[in-house]
Design a protein around this motif. Structure first.
Motif, short mmCIF file in Angstrom:
data_model
loop_
_atom_site.label_atom_id
_atom_site.label_comp_id
_atom_site.label_asym_id
_atom_site.label_seq_id
_atom_site.Cartn_x
_atom_site.Cartn_y
_atom_site.Cartn_z
N PRO A 96 0.82 -1.22 0.00
CA PRO A 96 0.00 0.00 0.00
C PRO A 96 0.85 1.28 0.00
O PRO A 96 0.54 2.24 -0.70
N GLY A 97 1.93 1.27 0.76
CA GLY A 97 2.80 2.45 0.80
C GLY A 97 3.47 2.71 -0.53
O GLY A 97 3.58 3.86 -0.98
N VAL A 98 3.90 1.65 -1.20
CA VAL A 98 4.53 1.78 -2.51
C VAL A 98 3.51 2.31 -3.52
O VAL A 98 3.81 3.19 -4.33
N VAL A 99 2.29 1.81 -3.46
CA VAL A 99 1.23 2.27 -4.36
C VAL A 99 0.95 3.76 -4.14
O VAL A 99 0.83 4.53 -5.09
N MET A 102 3.92 5.64 -5.58
CA MET A 102 4.06 5.49 -7.03
C MET A 102 2.96 6.22 -7.80
O MET A 102 3.22 6.89 -8.79
N PHE A 103 1.72 6.07 -7.37
CA PHE A 103 0.60 6.60 -8.15
C PHE A 103 0.00 7.90 -7.61
O PHE A 103 -0.65 8.64 -8.34
N CYS A 104 0.21 8.17 -6.31
CA CYS A 104 -0.40 9.36 -5.71
C CYS A 104 0.63 10.46 -5.43
O CYS A 104 0.26 11.56 -5.05
N GLY A 105 1.90 10.13 -5.56
CA GLY A 105 2.94 11.14 -5.38
C GLY A 105 3.25 11.47 -3.94
O GLY A 105 3.84 12.51 -3.66
N LEU A 106 2.87 10.60 -3.00
CA LEU A 106 3.19 10.87 -1.61
C LEU A 106 4.69 10.68 -1.38
O LEU A 106 5.31 9.81 -1.98
N ARG A 107 5.25 11.51 -0.53
CA ARG A 107 6.66 11.42 -0.18
C ARG A 107 6.87 10.27 0.81
O ARG A 107 5.96 9.93 1.57
N GLN A 108 8.08 9.75 0.84
CA GLN A 108 8.39 8.64 1.76
C GLN A 108 8.10 9.04 3.20
O GLN A 108 7.53 8.26 3.96
N ALA A 109 8.49 10.25 3.58
CA ALA A 109 8.26 10.71 4.96
C ALA A 109 6.76 10.74 5.28
O ALA A 109 6.35 10.48 6.41
N GLU A 110 5.93 11.07 4.30
CA GLU A 110 4.48 11.10 4.51
C GLU A 110 3.94 9.68 4.63
O GLU A 110 3.12 9.39 5.50
N ILE A 111 4.42 8.80 3.77
CA ILE A 111 3.96 7.40 3.77
C ILE A 111 4.27 6.75 5.12
O ILE A 111 3.47 5.99 5.65
N GLU A 112 5.43 7.07 5.66
CA GLU A 112 5.84 6.47 6.93
C GLU A 112 4.98 6.92 8.11
O GLU A 112 4.94 6.25 9.13
N LYS A 113 4.28 8.06 7.97
CA LYS A 113 3.50 8.60 9.10
C LYS A 113 1.99 8.47 8.93
O LYS A 113 1.24 8.74 9.85
N GLN A 123 -14.27 7.73 -1.39
CA GLN A 123 -14.21 9.06 -2.00
C GLN A 123 -13.02 9.21 -2.96
O GLN A 123 -12.94 10.18 -3.70
N GLY A 124 -12.07 8.27 -2.87
CA GLY A 124 -10.90 8.33 -3.74
C GLY A 124 -9.91 9.41 -3.38
O GLY A 124 -9.33 10.06 -4.25
N ILE A 125 -9.70 9.60 -2.05
CA ILE A 125 -8.75 10.63 -1.60
C ILE A 125 -7.89 10.13 -0.45
O ILE A 125 -8.26 9.21 0.28
N VAL A 126 -6.74 10.77 -0.31
CA VAL A 126 -5.87 10.56 0.85
C VAL A 126 -5.69 11.93 1.47
O VAL A 126 -5.35 12.90 0.77
N THR A 127 -5.93 12.05 2.77
CA THR A 127 -5.76 13.32 3.45
C THR A 127 -4.43 13.30 4.20
O THR A 127 -4.22 12.46 5.07
N ILE A 128 -3.57 14.22 3.83
CA ILE A 128 -2.27 14.36 4.48
C ILE A 128 -2.40 15.48 5.50
O ILE A 128 -2.59 16.64 5.12
N GLY A 129 -2.33 15.14 6.78
CA GLY A 129 -2.49 16.14 7.83
C GLY A 129 -1.35 17.14 7.85
O GLY A 129 -0.25 16.87 7.35
N ALA A 130 -1.60 18.30 8.44
CA ALA A 130 -0.59 19.35 8.50
C ALA A 130 0.68 18.89 9.21
O ALA A 130 1.79 19.28 8.83
N GLY A 131 0.54 18.04 10.21
CA GLY A 131 1.71 17.54 10.94
C GLY A 131 2.53 16.54 10.16
O GLY A 131 3.66 16.23 10.53
N TRP A 164 2.44 2.08 6.56
CA TRP A 164 3.80 1.58 6.38
C TRP A 164 4.25 0.92 7.67
O TRP A 164 4.11 1.49 8.75
N PRO A 165 4.80 -0.30 7.60
CA PRO A 165 5.24 -0.98 8.84
C PRO A 165 6.46 -0.29 9.45
O PRO A 165 7.00 0.64 8.87
N GLY A 166 6.88 -0.76 10.60
CA GLY A 166 8.04 -0.19 11.28
C GLY A 166 9.23 0.04 10.36
O GLY A 166 9.45 -0.70 9.42
N GLU A 167 10.01 1.08 10.65
CA GLU A 167 11.06 1.57 9.76
C GLU A 167 12.06 0.50 9.30
O GLU A 167 12.28 0.33 8.11
N THR A 168 12.66 -0.24 10.23
CA THR A 168 13.68 -1.21 9.85
C THR A 168 13.11 -2.33 9.00
O THR A 168 13.66 -2.67 7.96
#
Length: 187
Positions: A96-99, A102-113, A123-131, A164-168
């Motif tokens: 899911p994080g790779v998708v 790859m397709f939505c343009g989310l940054r790695q740092a955003e995917i991890e959080k 609704q076909g959306i992802v909401t990226i919070g201000a934090g 996204w699962p734990g970092e390591t």
């Protein structure tokens, strides 16, 4: 390995006797990528900052070494067959994080959080919070049809908590997926 190399390089020296020249020699002698050298420099600096706080040395010799510049490459666009190969080799935990990247343009740092609650497939959306967002302002990203299909096929029971699962663990799975799809660990 990094800590071991540093310890071996400075073997027999006290922290107070290590000079900027010693640190520079260590960094100059590394046979690795600039980014790795930069990590070594940062690790040395953090170590000497700790030593200064304990009064084990009077200065941080790593801070005065030559700053290491890393030139980053522009992001490349994958061909459809490369994207298909990469997705086919992704384990379920990171798919899911790779998708989303790859397709939505989310940054790695955003995917991890990001949490699954922020992904609204109906609704076909992802909401990226201000934090989470790099710009510190909330943004809404549209999920394209192809990404929606990949995400909808992901087991509903697993759509809880973090995307996204734990970092390591995730880093190891991502490296393995890239290697298995022919990209190698560093592309």
């Amino acid at each position: 390995p990094r800590q071991e190399y540093i310890c071996n390089f400075f073997e027999g020296k006290t922290t107070a006797s290590i000079t900027t020249e010693d640190c520079q020699r260590l960094l100059d002698g590394l046979n690795c990528a600039q980014q790795t050298k930069k990590h070594y420099r940062v690790q040395l600096s953090v170590f000497f900052r700790f030593c200064r706080s304990r009064k084990w040395c009077s200065e941080n010799p790593a801070e005065l070494t030559t700053e290491i510049k890393v030139v980053t490459k522009e992001a490349e666009i994958l061909s459809p067959s490369d994207a298909a190969s990469l997705l086919a080799h992704c384990p379920d935990e990171i798919l899911p994080g790779v998708v989303l990247g790859m397709f939505c343009g989310l940054r790695q740092a955003e995917i991890e959080k990001i949490k699954w609650e922020a992904v609204d497939l109906a609704q076909g959306i992802v909401t990226i919070g201000a934090g989470i967002a790099k710009t510190n302002s909330r943004r809404v990203v549209t999920i394209p049809e192809n990404a929606g299909a990949w995400l909808a096929s992901y087991d509903k029971r697993k759509r809880k908590g973090m995307v996204w699962p734990g970092e390591t663990k995730a880093r190891d799975l991502w490296t393995l997926a890239r290697i298995n799809s022919g990209f190698g660990p560093f592309q």
